[in-house]
Design an enzyme around this catalytic site. Structure first.
Site, PDB file in Angstrom:
ATOM      1  N   LYS B  91       0.949  -1.285  -0.501  1.00 33.08           N
ATOM      2  CA  LYS B  91      -0.294  -0.128  -0.406  1.00 33.08           C
ATOM      3  C   LYS B  91       0.818   0.933  -0.057  1.00 33.08           C
ATOM      4  CE  LYS B  91      -4.469  -1.661  -0.119  1.00 33.08           C
ATOM      5  NZ  LYS B  91      -5.266  -1.281  -0.952  1.00 33.08           N
ATOM      6  N   GLU B 113      -9.362   6.865   3.653  1.00 33.89           N
ATOM      7  CA  GLU B 113     -10.382   6.116   4.018  1.00 33.89           C
ATOM      8  C   GLU B 113      -9.615   4.392   4.050  1.00 33.89           C
ATOM      9  OE1 GLU B 113      -9.950   6.050   0.704  1.00 33.89           O
ATOM     10  OE2 GLU B 113      -9.291   3.401  -0.247  1.00 33.89           O
ATOM     11  N   SER B 380       1.643 -10.058  -1.196  1.00 34.83           N
ATOM     12  CA  SER B 380       1.553  -8.679  -0.966  1.00 34.83           C
ATOM     13  C   SER B 380       1.418  -7.435   0.427  1.00 34.83           C
ATOM     14  CB  SER B 380      -0.031  -7.786  -1.713  1.00 34.83           C
ATOM     15  OG  SER B 380      -1.622  -8.754  -1.087  1.00 34.83           O
TER      16      SER B 380
END
Lengths: 264, 399
Positions: B91, B113, B380
């Protein structure tokens, strides 16, 4: 071209035109039709009927709550259209449907606009469909002679406002502030300046102001520099207050609209 | 053919676009112009590269998974180790890019968010790094499920605001973030956490994650003398890690791309398999596949992995599904937890529950391939954040 809405707004002058918003199915599906008549009796020049949606991202708390209650009570697109059609049986007051793109697209654009036409709906407002995405909506609206009403905001540049005005029909909806429905209006003078400038740049349509308008004083202030106002969130709050006091919702709605329109 | 989606209006075929209130259109125009300018600006790219190298920890490793390879008896398996990024997941590639963009644009306040909290943590982290105020919207229910990430965000100086409307999860947190943005758009930059939302976000977030695939190509060349594998495999919620891995290879017809969605309790029960079972619809500013009922009301997703628990998906994935360029399959909660246990035992890597969905489909895919073929799995994120959920799940399962 369907001009019932534009005529109703212009006919109201010199009094400010008043559009009243209510979510279809709020406070319950059985009460909406009666409340539409109460709004007409109170002096509304047109009614904006909300099509409830699970994720209404342009709405503040009151209209979010009314939408959630309507859905929980089983409101559907079919029943919203039936409510509009039932109102049209006994009234010539213009009716506008307001809601979000997804339920309309799910119903099918062709089916939706045809149903609007046959239900006597005069216009549609879809706050999450800006002019960039509007082509298929404009095509069906035009085919069925239903007005498509676009919004402008304080951040809309003037050239863009002119384009929006040229694509809009019925009226242009000026959002009073950058924000959601029911927002606080921190500086009324700012709003007046912006609305006056937007009214000046809007040539093809009347310009109405909405978001955060609560009182007769607000209506007079903003209607003085536009063609009228739209009130929604404060009506939800009035209905909630009437419910909590176990008063007649219908009478409260009639009185509230009368106060906004006539000051008594 | 040359892959060049989206078009100039932000559409991937019929998908994508800008289904947002009028107030946001000028802000999106401003963002699009700033991004177009900076994408080709050498000083911006240098600044981003330095931050990715010196702060995020890139390049991340490409690890040959010898025991998984042996266990499945087919293709050779490589793991792209995004779990080694600072904050524990891919991220931050995106939040690093977006905060540098926000600074160049002169924005003073950041909002985001978050669902599981990984994007919230990655946003709070870069805000702390640059001393910018940060508000993260998180579903009230997710705040209870992911308490540790709430604490992390607060330690990083962010304000975590509960979204109490609707289902009180990621979908509602996104609604609240959009409402905040509409209200404060003049000075606020909205760092969206996946390849979702209105144009230019899906394109921009994809571009910031494309480094995953670019490094993979270079590292494969160094390690095995090939610049592409035969198969790429990644989990898909919104789809940011998957598109980051796939995107640099989309022009290569010899590379198969497979995305794995969360089928939760199973495709007949509660699930989050948007591409598998959803239908086209508009949510959060874009047309894409959507979990919805016959009335067009958005349905609630379910997955054991909070990061995949979203009823929408990025519009580029909708386009890649329809075109057949990427294949989308799914894995259940149960399969994901089994895969997580297996990868932990065989490779000494505890993947995130999101990532475990990709690993869950790995045995069937690898076993059908030869030992001369290569698969790259996007690892990930790491699983530390999921220990509470996994502990509870395993206790109930093994009773």
């Amino acid at each position: 071209m369907n001009d019932r809405l534009a005529r109703a707004i212009r006919r109201s002058a010199p009094d400010p035109a008043l559009g009243m918003f209510l979510t279809c199915g709020f406070p319950s599906p059985g009460e909406t039709l009666g409340l539409m008549h109460a709004m007409e009796e109170g002096g509304a020049d047109f009614i904006e009927l909300g099509m409830p949606f699970s994720d209404p991202l342009a709405e503040g708390g009151p209209i979010q709550r009314s939408s959630a209650r309507a859905l929980a009570a089983g409101m559907t697109m079919q029943r919203t259209l039936q409510t509009a059609a039932a109102f049209r049986q006994t009234s010539t007051l213009p009716v506008v449907l307001m809601g979000y793109a997804n339920p309309v697209m799910r119903y099918g654009l062709g089916n939706f606009f045809a149903a609007c036409h046959s239900s006597g709906v005069d216009g549609i407002i879809l706050p999450d469909v800006p002019v960039e995405e509007a082509d298929p909506f404009l095509e069906e609206a035009s085919r069925q002679d239903v007005n498509l009403i676009f919004l402008v905001s304080p951040l809309t540049p003037e050239a863009r406002l002119r384009r929006i005005d040229s694509l809009s029909s019925g009226f242009v909806y000026a959002v009073s502030v950058a924000g959601v429905t029911g927002a606080e209006l921190p500086d009324p003078d700012d709003v007046v300046r912006y609305v006056a400038a937007a009214r000046h740049a809007t040539k093809a349509n009347p310009l109405l102001v909405g978001f955060g308008i609560r009182t007769r004083e607000d209506v007079l202030r903003y209607a003085a520099v536009s063609d009228g106002c739209i009130v929604g969130s404060e009506l939800v709050r009035e209905i909630e207050r009437a419910e909590s006091e176990s008063r007649s919702v219908k009478e409260r709605v009639r009185q509230f609209v009368h106060m906004l329109k006539h000051g008594v | 053919m040359t892959y060049n989606a989206p078009d100039s209006t932000g559409h991937f075929g019929p998908y994508g676009g800008q289904f947002v209130p009028e107030t946001l259109i000028p802000a999106l125009d401003e963002l699009r112009a700033a991004y177009a300018e900076l994408a080709g600006d050498a000083s911006f790219q240098d600044e981003l590269s330095s931050m990715l190298r010196d702060y995020v920890g890139r390049p991340t490793a490409l690890t040959y998974a010898s025991r998984l390879t042996e266990a499945f008896g087919g293709a050779r398996i490589y793991l792209k180790r995004e779990d080694l990024c600072h904050t524990g997941a891919h991220k931050i590639n995106n939040t690093a890019g977006q905060i540098l963009l926000a600074r160049r644009m002169g924005k003073r306040r950041i909002i985001a968010e978050t669902g599981a909290g990984q994007h919230g943590v990655a946003t709070a982290t870069v805000c702390a790094r640059f001393g910018m105020p940060c508000v993260v919207y998180m579903g009230a229910e997710d705040m209870e499920r992911q308490e540790l990430n709430v604490l992390r965000m607060r330690l990083l100086g962010a304000e975590v605001r509960p979204a109490t409307s609707g289902s009180r999860t990621l979908k509602d947190a996104t609604n609240e973030a959009i409402r905040d943005w509409v209200t404060n758009v003049r000075d606020t930059f909205y760092i969206i956490g996946s390849v979702v939302g209105p144009h230019p976000y899906p394109m921009m977030v994809r571009d910031f994650h494309a480094i995953i695939g670019q490094e993979t190509s270079r590292q494969l060349q160094e390690q095995v003398g090939r610049d592409a594998p035969d198969v790429l495999l990644a989990c898909v919620g919104g789809g940011s890690n998957a598109i980051g891995l796939f995107y640099p290879f989309l022009d290569r017809d010899d590379v198969r791309c497979i995305g794995v969605e969360a089928s939760g309790e199973g495709l007949g029960g509660r699930h989050a398999a948007t591409l598998t079972l959803g239908e086209p619809g508009v949510l959060h500013g874009a047309l894409s596949y959507l979990l919805q009922n016959a009335e067009g009301q958005v349905e609630l997703a379910h997955s054991i992995s909070a990061g995949l628990d979203y009823p929408g998906v990025g519009p580029e994935h909708a386009f890649l599904k329809d075109s057949g360029r990427v294949t989308y399959v799914s894995a259940t909660d149960e399969e994901a937890v089994r895969a997580l246990e297996q990868v932990s035992e065989l490779e000494g890597i505890i993947p995130a529950l999101e990532t475990a969905h990709a690993f869950a489909r790995l045995p069937d895919i690898a076993a059908g391939m030869s030992s001369s073929e290569l698969i790259v799995v996007n690892c990930s994120g790491r699983g530390d954040k999921d220990m509470g959920t996994i502990s509870q799940y395993i206790q109930e399962r093994d009773q």
